[in-house]
Design a protein around this motif. Structure first.
Motif, short mmCIF file in Angstrom:
data_model
loop_
_atom_site.label_atom_id
_atom_site.label_comp_id
_atom_site.label_asym_id
_atom_site.label_seq_id
_atom_site.Cartn_x
_atom_site.Cartn_y
_atom_site.Cartn_z
N VAL A 20 0.78 -1.12 0.05
CA VAL A 20 0.08 -0.20 -0.03
C VAL A 20 0.96 1.28 0.04
O VAL A 20 2.12 1.16 0.74
N THR A 21 0.50 2.34 -0.83
CA THR A 21 1.48 3.56 -0.87
C THR A 21 0.38 4.79 -0.82
O THR A 21 -0.72 4.45 -0.77
N GLY A 22 1.22 5.75 -0.18
CA GLY A 22 0.39 6.95 0.03
C GLY A 22 1.32 8.12 0.56
O GLY A 22 2.51 7.96 0.72
N ARG A 23 0.81 8.94 1.29
CA ARG A 23 1.47 10.11 1.75
C ARG A 23 0.91 10.55 3.14
O ARG A 23 -0.25 10.76 3.27
N SER A 24 1.78 10.88 4.15
CA SER A 24 1.50 10.92 5.37
C SER A 24 2.17 12.35 5.60
O SER A 24 3.17 12.64 5.02
N PRO A 25 1.53 13.41 6.47
CA PRO A 25 2.05 14.58 6.84
C PRO A 25 3.28 14.59 7.73
O PRO A 25 4.10 15.61 7.65
N HIS A 26 3.29 13.33 8.37
CA HIS A 26 4.61 13.18 9.16
C HIS A 26 5.69 12.67 8.58
O HIS A 26 6.95 12.54 9.20
N LEU A 27 5.34 11.73 7.54
CA LEU A 27 6.49 10.75 7.10
C LEU A 27 6.84 10.92 5.67
O LEU A 27 7.65 10.41 5.06
N GLY A 28 5.94 11.78 4.89
CA GLY A 28 5.91 12.21 3.57
C GLY A 28 5.51 10.89 2.68
O GLY A 28 4.76 10.38 2.95
#
Length: 508
Positions: free
Chosen positions: A457-465
């Motif tokens: 699973v891929t995506g973007r987190s505000p704390h991890l990028g």
């Protein structure tokens, strides 16, 4: 001798049915049980809509076109709008090794990430994880670090069979009731009871089915697991209506529930009761209202974190803190057994049972931080001393700390937790497109999910990028989530709340 029935016209038919059902031979039943045990249980996912509807099947994938769902009776794949989904519960094969960690990071917003600590500097925290490789977490979004987690010492994991468990007979309560009736002159059931008791061995109150303990009615299931003085007990509980489940901890017997020494937790209708049992007497430790026990939850994840050293017991439901009993007292004669006592009538199932030695702190970080200062970083040592100042870095097993303008170093192995003052800010509501992925073993991560396919699973987190995780690490996906409450559940390095940041209580 014939049975004499007085105003109990239903009993003959009921007992005929009972005795007929009990005539299945032990060999036949054993064969069925063995066949069931040797057949792997299919992994079935569940999609829950916001209107309460549920759909079972397989979560195939997610992309810009939405959720793609496979159902065995429907062709082709179903396309489901994410806006209509509340949660997807995923069943995946989990790794049995290599999931240990020595650090838990609590993020602003309530997410938690477990991993092995690499280091901390002025910009970021670095964790090595089995599920996402090396993670770099922005220090500005980091609330606290909990250290000192060790390789799990698993006491029990299963179930895989009933071997080693003491099971009470399911009809014993009926026998007692009928004997009382017979003594009162209502029945003469001697021959019926004698025959039924012979068949009773084939009708235990609990049995093993498809990786779970399943109740056949009221009765107990106990085993001396040699519970450690600090332990974590976790299991999935499935039932219809109120749980009506009693749990005996540190019991000094496995074949009875009266006249024993034990802590006794009763999960009932919207309440949890804790008693301390000492022989023939029982003393209340306290009770509390638990909204989740309202009879509407068909499945719950139950966690019990016990610390005899701190004389405390913490109850978790669905990986969130439900209640903490801070003073449970001592038992005059402590055992090490665990007993489940089901008091209901409808079927109840216990699965994914895991008992392990707890290795982390139990105390409430919020109170400790508020008592000293929220304007400086706060460090608590293993001896419970606390110091405030500035954490400059963690490198090579040492914490570089500025104490009243004086630089000092503290070995990491002496540190229990670190609270970072800079994270004292309101938790922002995640974007509308964000989802929360809940780890099967502990914690969660809130992110904008871009793609879920196969084992990744891929995506973007505000704390991890930008992130890339193994799908086998997760058990559920919450759509349109509110800010997370810390689960405070280091439920494993294998399996997971809490006024500053909602009382995170770390379970181990």
């Amino acid at each position: 001798m014939k049975a004499v029935i007085r105003n109990y016209r239903w009993l003959p038919g009921a007992f005929a049915a009972l005795l007929a059902a009990a005539t299945i031979s032990a060999a036949e039943k054993t064969a069925k049980t063995s066949a069931a045990a040797s057949t792997p249980k299919p992994l079935v996912d569940t999609l829950e809509f916001k209107n309460g509807d549920r759909l079972r099947g397989t979560f195939s994938s997610y992309d810009s076109g939405g959720v793609h769902w496979k159902h065995h009776a429907i062709e082709p794949l179903l396309a489901v709008k994410p806006a209509e989904i509340s949660v997807i519960r995923v069943e995946r094969s989990r790794p049995s090794k290599g999931t240990a960690y020595n650090c838990v990071a609590l993020l602003a917003g309530g997410d938690e990430l477990a991993g092995n600590l690499i280091g901390l500097d002025s910009q970021k925290l670095r964790l090595e994880t089995w599920y996402g490789g090396t993670l770099e977490i922005a220090r500005a979004g980091l609330r606290s670090l909990w250290l000192g987690f060790r390789q799990d010492e698993i006491v029990y994991q299963g179930p895989t069979s009933l071997q080693g468990w003491n099971v009470s007979k399911g009809m014993e309560g009926v026998f007692r009731h009928l004997n009382i009736m017979a003594a009162g002159g209502a029945l003469d059931m001697a021959e019926v009871l004698e025959e039924a008791k012979k068949k009773d061995a084939e009708t235990p109150s609990w049995e093993y089915k498809d990786g779970a303990f399943v109740s056949n009615g009221r009765g107990t299931l106990g085993r001396d697991l040699k519970l450690p003085e600090d332990c974590m007990i976790e299991f999935d509980l499935e039932c219809q209506g109120y749980p009506q489940l009693g749990i005996y901890l540190y019991a000094d017997a496995t074949d009875k529930t009266s006249g024993i020494n034990s802590y006794y937790l009763n999960l009932s209708a919207r309440r949890a009761y804790l008693n301390r049992m000492t022989g023939t007497s029982s003393r209340s430790v306290g009770s509390t209202e638990i909204p989740l026990l309202d009879g509407t939850q068909s499945k719950l994840r139950v966690g019990l974190r016990a610390s005899l050293e701190q004389k405390a017991l913490v109850l978790y439901l669905n990986e969130s803190l439900a209640h903490k009993w801070p003073d449970i007292g001592e038992l005059p004669k402590r055992g090490s057994a665990l007993i489940f006592n089901y008091m209901g009538a409808s079927p109840l199932k216990i699965s994914n049972l895991r008992v392990s030695k707890a290795t982390g702190p139990l105390e409430d970080l919020t109170g400790a931080a508020a008592a000293i200062s929220v304007k400086e970083d706060l460090v608590m040592l293993n001896n419970k001393d606390k110091i405030s100042g500035q954490v400059q870095a963690i490198k090579d097993g040492q914490v570089a700390f500025l104490l009243q303008s004086n630089p000092i170093t503290i070995p990491v192995e002496r540190v229990r937790w670190i609270h970072l003052a800079q994270a004292e800010k309101a938790d922002a509501k995640p974007p509308a497109s964000a989802v929360r992925l809940n780890f099967a073993l502990r914690g969660s991560v809130t992110m904008t999910m871009e793609k879920w396919e196969g084992d990744q699973v891929t995506g973007r987190s505000p704390h991890l990028g930008e992130v890339k995780f193994a799908t086998s690490a997760f058990k559920s996906i919450q759509f349109d989530p509110a800010p997370a409450r810390p689960s405070a559940t280091p439920v494993s390095s294998a399996t997971g709340s809490s006024t500053l940041f909602q009382q995170p209580v770390i379970r181990r």
